[in-house]
Design an enzyme around this catalytic site. Structure first.
Site, PDB file in Angstrom:
ATOM      1  N   TYR A 167     -13.762  16.917  22.794  1.00 15.39           N
ATOM      2  CA  TYR A 167     -13.397  15.743  22.004  1.00 15.39           C
ATOM      3  C   TYR A 167     -11.883  15.566  22.113  1.00 15.39           C
ATOM      4  CZ  TYR A 167     -17.850  17.243  19.890  1.00 15.39           C
ATOM      5  OH  TYR A 167     -19.136  17.679  19.677  1.00 15.39           O
TER       6      TYR A 167
ATOM      7  N   CYS B 170       0.882  -1.166   0.000  1.00  9.87           N
ATOM      8  CA  CYS B 170       0.000   0.000   0.000  1.00  9.87           C
ATOM      9  C   CYS B 170       0.914   1.208   0.000  1.00  9.87           C
ATOM     10  CB  CYS B 170      -0.901   0.010   1.240  1.00  9.87           C
ATOM     11  SG  CYS B 170      -1.872   1.539   1.408  1.00  9.87           S
TER      12      CYS B 170
ATOM     13  N   GLN C 153      -3.894  10.918  14.863  1.00  8.73           N
ATOM     14  CA  GLN C 153      -3.711  11.390  13.495  1.00  8.73           C
ATOM     15  C   GLN C 153      -2.849  10.403  12.719  1.00  8.73           C
ATOM     16  OE1 GLN C 153      -5.109  13.806  11.877  1.00  8.73           O
ATOM     17  NE2 GLN C 153      -6.145  14.848  13.585  1.00  8.73           N
TER      18      GLN C 153
ATOM     19  N   CYS D 216     -12.136  17.588  10.126  1.00  8.14           N
ATOM     20  CA  CYS D 216     -11.697  16.638   9.106  1.00  8.14           C
ATOM     21  C   CYS D 216     -12.702  16.519   7.962  1.00  8.14           C
ATOM     22  CB  CYS D 216     -11.433  15.267   9.719  1.00  8.14           C
ATOM     23  SG  CYS D 216     -12.840  14.544  10.574  1.00  8.14           S
TER      24      CYS D 216
END
Length: 429
Positions: free
Chosen positions: A285, A180, A256, A382
């Protein structure tokens, strides 16, 4: 003409009067602007077609993948490029083609141009959902290699034979892969793609910062088998020009995924908020305590930070990570309930960091945050659509944009991270 679909076969051609296109129909389309979600907009006989593997301004032959007579719109894959954009490149990944891996949206575009596409999406969402006309440049994040080798956390799907791989776009199928290209070398070199994962539905692979080896976490196929599943903890290190910290994070917890994102975001938030000794801050959050730790060090022992998170595992990690900062109080609670309670009690604060999930904070949270009268709010988003909606709610509550930056924290995909700093009585929108 360029073929971008060597393996998926041919559908039937559509001609005028041929009836409503069905799945498999081939359409010749003039591709219009980019849209949120990793595709471009075209039209066929007045109906919108969302086209993947295309670029604005191209003419393509596209195969319908979803839709029918009663559908409001169609989805399609560009399988042949009849007139190519000057920004089109050969995808570096052999799995990035129609019917192949759906993890990347823009491998067929030059990296700098993908940031232009994302900037156009952010601007369109701000205009359509918040009534804001604001241009934003999407900035690269340090650490990737021309959009490759940046992802430190990957959940690979596992097929019925126990092979790890990735899924096509909007599909539950699994495509076994040997590499990947957006994953870091440490993830790929862990051997996850060569091992057999019998009895698993997925396997998480995490390559933490520093020199620690990658960790793999098999996910059992049955839901009942996951109860009590042991999940290791990894240590993440964040170093910026002005601050550094270490964090223990569950290997299946939130962090992240771009190797340079956490440091980039913390540095920007600290610079924009400029916390002062003795100030009070809210980290909503808060996850495992990244922003809370940086805020606590800035406001010092005479200040305070209230960190709020609903996820139990993240709260356990946050309390451990922040244990040496007595000015921080970690609360396990839903953010909407916590800020509503504070607002009802007439509470105030100096600074707020909002880092909500992809769905955004929502009207009630934004309203109650504004009621606490912070001098500045840093909103880490995001999803540009969720950000735009929440910016509209913030304007209703008396807060406007002081600064807005966008970061390419997910190269080759359609995702983009934005950080908006809000202040009361906006000077500009």
């Amino acid at each position: 003409m360029t073929s971008v679909d060597a393996a998926s076969g041919r559908g039937r051609d559509a001609t005028p009067g041929d009836g409503s296109p069905t799945v498999g129909t081939l359409l010749e389309l003039d591709v219009g602007p980019v849209a949120h979600g990793g595709h471009c907009v075209a039209r066929h006989e007045g109906r919108v077609v969302f086209v993947r593997h295309a670029l604005p301004g191209e003419r393509v032959r596209a195969r319908v993948t979803e839709g029918g007579e009663d559908a409001r719109f169609l989805r399609a894959d560009a399988v042949e490029v009849l007139a190519a954009s000057s920004q089109r490149v050969t995808p570096p990944c052999p799995y990035a083609h129609p019917g192949g891996c759906g993890g990347c949206d823009w491998q067929h575009a030059a990296p700098a141009y993908t940031r232009e596409l994302k900037a156009a999406v952010v601007a369109e969402q701000l205009h359509r959902l918040a009534g804001l006309d604001r241009e934003v440049a999407v900035e690269p994040v340090p650490g990737d290699q021309q959009g490759l080798r940046w992802r430190t956390r990957v959940e690979f799907a596992v097929d019925e034979r126990g092979r790890a791989g990735l899924r096509p776009h909007r599909s539950h199928d699994v495509i076994p892969v040997e590499d990947c290209l957006i994953a870091t070398r440490a993830v790929v070199d862990s051997g996850v793609l060569q091992a057999e994962w019998e009895g698993c539905s997925a396997v998480d692979t995490v390559a933490p910062g520093g020199r620690a080896p990658a960790v793999t976490v098999p996910v059992p196929r049955g839901r009942a088998d996951r109860r009590g599943m042991p999940v290791p903890t990894v240590r993440e290190r964040v170093t910026t020009p002005t601050w550094s910290g270490e964090f223990d994070v569950s290997a299946r917890g939130f962090w992240q995924v771009h190797v340079g994102a956490a440091a980039t975001f913390v540095e920007h938030v600290l610079r924009e908020l400029a916390p002062r000794e003795g100030e009070r801050a809210l980290d909503l959050y808060c996850g495992v305590g990244l922003f809370a730790a940086a805020l606590a060090d800035a406001v010092g022992p005479s200040g305070s930070v209230r960190a709020v998170e609903a996820d139990q595992r993240a709260v356990v990690d946050a309390r451990a990570n922040l244990a040496d900062r007595p000015q921080v109080r970690v609360r396990r609670s839903r953010v909407d309930r916590e800020v509503a309670m504070l607002a009802r009690r007439g509470g105030t604060t100096d600074l707020v960091v909002l880092d909500p999930p992809r769905t955004g904070a929502g009207r009630a949270v934004v309203r109650d945050v504004a009621a606490l009268r912070p001098r500045l709010v840093a909103y880490v988003a995001c999803d540009p659509a969720a950000l735009a909606r929440d910016l509209a709610y913030a304007r209703e509550a008396g807060y406007g944009i002081r600064s807005l930056r966008a970061f390419d924290a997910f190269p080759m995909t359609h995702h983009v991270e934005c950080i908006a700093v809000l202040e009361p009585h906006p000077t500009s929108d």
